[in-house]
Write an enzyme that holds these catalytic residues in place. Structure first.
Site, PDB file in Angstrom:
ATOM      1  N   PHE A 278       0.793  -1.225   0.000  1.00 50.75           N
ATOM      2  CA  PHE A 278       0.000   0.000   0.000  1.00 50.75           C
ATOM      3  C   PHE A 278       0.826   1.276   0.000  1.00 50.75           C
ATOM      4  O   PHE A 278       0.262   2.365   0.092  1.00 50.75           O
ATOM      5  CB  PHE A 278      -0.951  -0.003   1.201  1.00 50.75           C
ATOM      6  N   ASP A 386      -3.309  -5.081  13.255  1.00 53.67           N
ATOM      7  CA  ASP A 386      -2.274  -5.620  12.368  1.00 53.67           C
ATOM      8  C   ASP A 386      -0.945  -5.720  13.114  1.00 53.67           C
ATOM      9  O   ASP A 386       0.080  -5.207  12.673  1.00 53.67           O
ATOM     10  CB  ASP A 386      -2.135  -4.739  11.127  1.00 53.67           C
TER      11      ASP A 386
END
Length: 568
Positions: A278, A386
């Site tokens: 990303f 995460d």
């Protein structure tokens, strides 16, 4: 990315010698309210000092800034009792036209402190006025202004600072007692052949008359007198006090006053540190003055509006084991500006050259630091989503900080939001989160258990030989990873607690932090610190445990010094 030229920085580590160091050194591991900028040079001075004054010795620490190294004492707070004159604890070089540069030891008149983290101040030395970071100053002539006073840091953090192998015997600090309100603790580094480098903790008690003592036969009217006395005489301590424990400049709360949403042109991207699905991570400079890390996100990764809303929450999360969020560029491509951590991600660190030298005590300490940061996230009712070694950053002295908390929730990529696509971290994700999207602090606990396997295997991918779909199926059927090679069973037992099927049966991060911080602690002062369950420790593991710490009580001087059992 901007044409401003970076000012060279030469951050100094705060190391002071109260007296000539012991020869024994053990190696091992009416003020105008209009801000105006003073043109102070970017240098550091080293004045001579006695107790209560300030000195510094220049030392590069990590090459850039020192915000990613050790914990600095938290000294300054809101003005109280009408105190308006403060003393600078560190050098500060202005970053903007409205900042005020100052030198350590400089006296500053606070014009007002209603600005929170940045106060308007007038230097009594230079006559200049500008904004200063409030955590760089302390009230004049207060205990907080003493370099050896570290305030409210934990016992474990004091040990982490004092166990630096570069510290000679007698390196010390004074901190608030964790167990007795109003009392203090003197923490001192020591060395012997049986325990190696270790730390002794002496409780400093208060007299009703206002004085202080460690042993009742020797009393002092102030902490300053106590420290001065024990710097000349051990008198029952493990060693006389020699050096003040070194620490580094603390992070400022933000880059500068009102520097939150910043223009892209104020950033210069300099060295690419890594990239992912990303975006990329860069080392860079803000405003030509300040070293930072910059995460650039690919357009479309997340909604700028949603990101800005989440970032407002994230910037309020302040803990020594969380990477500090400094500023954002909120238009696409989104930039996230944080403190710079010199050693990069924990995953790369474990797999790199330094990883091979890490032994169990260091790995457990790194895990304890991560648990400490996550315990704060837990207390704040936040969720990371995460948590893995790739999202932990490492600084000097093996300092670890949690990064990227909360960002996963905002990602709009279809391969990620499906939770089973190639970009989704299935192997780190709790089954209830992967299957049903139930992300909670307890799913973070599951991820922490996986992270422990990354630590103990020096960065091996979890569930070796298994693909994501297989992992999901096997975990649902009750499969859990076996104990990694050379990992003590007691640590694997902790992992399995994190992987309990019922999220509510998993431990809290508060528990995990306490377990890991006490992992090598013994109740007997003469014992080398072993695991919580010493019976599960192998001989090889025992040989690695060369550091320990005791809380000791000084006894009257005698031919043979006796240390009592540790205080609780």
């Amino acid at each position: 990315m901007g044409s401003s030229k970076s000012k060279p920085k030469d951050p100094s580590q705060r190391r002071r010698s109260l007296e000539p160091p012991d020869s024994t050194h053990h190696g091992g591991f009416p003020a105008s309210q209009t801000p105006n900028k003073t043109a102070a040079p970017d240098t550091h001075r080293t004045p001579s000092r006695s107790f209560g004054t300030v000195a510094t010795e220049p030392k590069l620490f990590g090459g850039f800034n020192t915000s990613d190294t050790v914990t600095s004492p938290q000294r300054a707070g809101a003005l109280a009792g009408g105190v308006t004159t403060f003393v600078a604890l560190y050098d500060y070089e202005s970053r903007t036209e409205t900042d005020l540069s100052f030198k350590k030891g400089e006296r500053l008149q606070i014009v007002n402190n209603t600005e929170g983290d940045w106060w308007l101040a007038h230097s009594l030395t230079t006559g200049q006025t500008g904004y200063i970071p409030s955590n760089y100053v302390a009230p004049s002539d207060s205990i907080q202004a003493e370099e050896w006073y570290f305030g409210k840091i934990t016992r474990r953090e004091s040990e982490r600072l004092l166990l630096n192998p570069e510290n000679p015997r007698g390196t010390f600090l004074v901190r608030e007692s964790e167990t007795t309100k109003g009392a203090y603790c003197l923490s001192v580094s020591d060395f012997d052949n049986a325990r190696g480098l270790n730390v002794k903790h002496y409780k400093i008690r208060k007299l009703d008359s206002g004085g202080f003592y460690i042993t009742s036969r020797t009393q002092f009217s102030s902490l300053q007198q106590l420290v001065a006395y024990y710097s000349k005489h051990a008198d029952g301590l493990c060693h006389r006090l020699t050096n003040v424990c070194p620490t580094s400049k603390p992070q400022t709360q933000g880059l500068a006053k009102d520097a939150w949403e910043i223009p892209r042109e104020s950033l210069r991207l300099e060295v690419k540190l890594g990239q992912g699905c990303f975006g990329e991570v860069w080392m860079g400079t803000w405003n030509g003055t300040t070293r930072v890390a910059i995460k650039t996100l690919k357009p479309g990764t997340m909604s700028p509006e949603a990101f800005l809303q989440e970032a407002q929450v994230m910037k309020k999360l302040r803990h020594e084991k969380l990477v500090r969020l400094y500023a954002v560029v909120s238009e696409e491509p989104i930039y996230i500006v944080t403190e710079y951590m010199s050693k990069g991600s924990l995953l790369d660190f474990l797999k790199g050259e330094m990883g091979k030298y890490l032994r169990l005590p260091q790995l457990v300490d790194m895990a304890a630091q991560i648990a400490s940061g996550m315990a704060y996230v837990e207390r704040m009712n936040y969720v990371h989503r995460d948590l893995r070694a790739a999202n932990i950053l490492v600084g000097e002295n093996l300092v670890c900080k949690v990064a990227d908390f909360g960002l996963a929730r905002l990602i709009e990529d279809n391969e990620y939001t499906a939770r089973q696509g190639a970009k989704f971290p299935i192997k780190w994700t709790a089954p209830e989160a992967a299957l049903y999207g139930r992300f909670t602090i307890k799913s973070d606990v599951w991820s922490f258990g996986i992270l422990l396997t990354e630590l103990t295997t020096k960065g091996r991918v979890p569930y070796p030989g298994m693909v994501n779909r297989e992992v999901l199926d096997q975990v649902e059927r009750g499969y859990r990873m076996p104990c990694p090679p050379e990992c003590p069973e007691s640590l694997h037992d902790l992992m399995c607690q994190c992987w309990r099927k019922d999220p509510e049966e998993r431990p809290t991060f508060e528990y995990l932090q306490a377990f890991l911080e006490d992992y090598f602690t013994s109740t007997e002062p003469t014992a080398v610190h072993m695991a919580t369950d010493p019976g599960k420790y192998t001989t090889a593991h025992k040989s690695r445990a060369r550091v320990s710490s005791n809380t000791a009580v000084a006894r009257p001087a005698a031919p043979v010094r006796v240390l009592l059992k540790p205080s609780v």
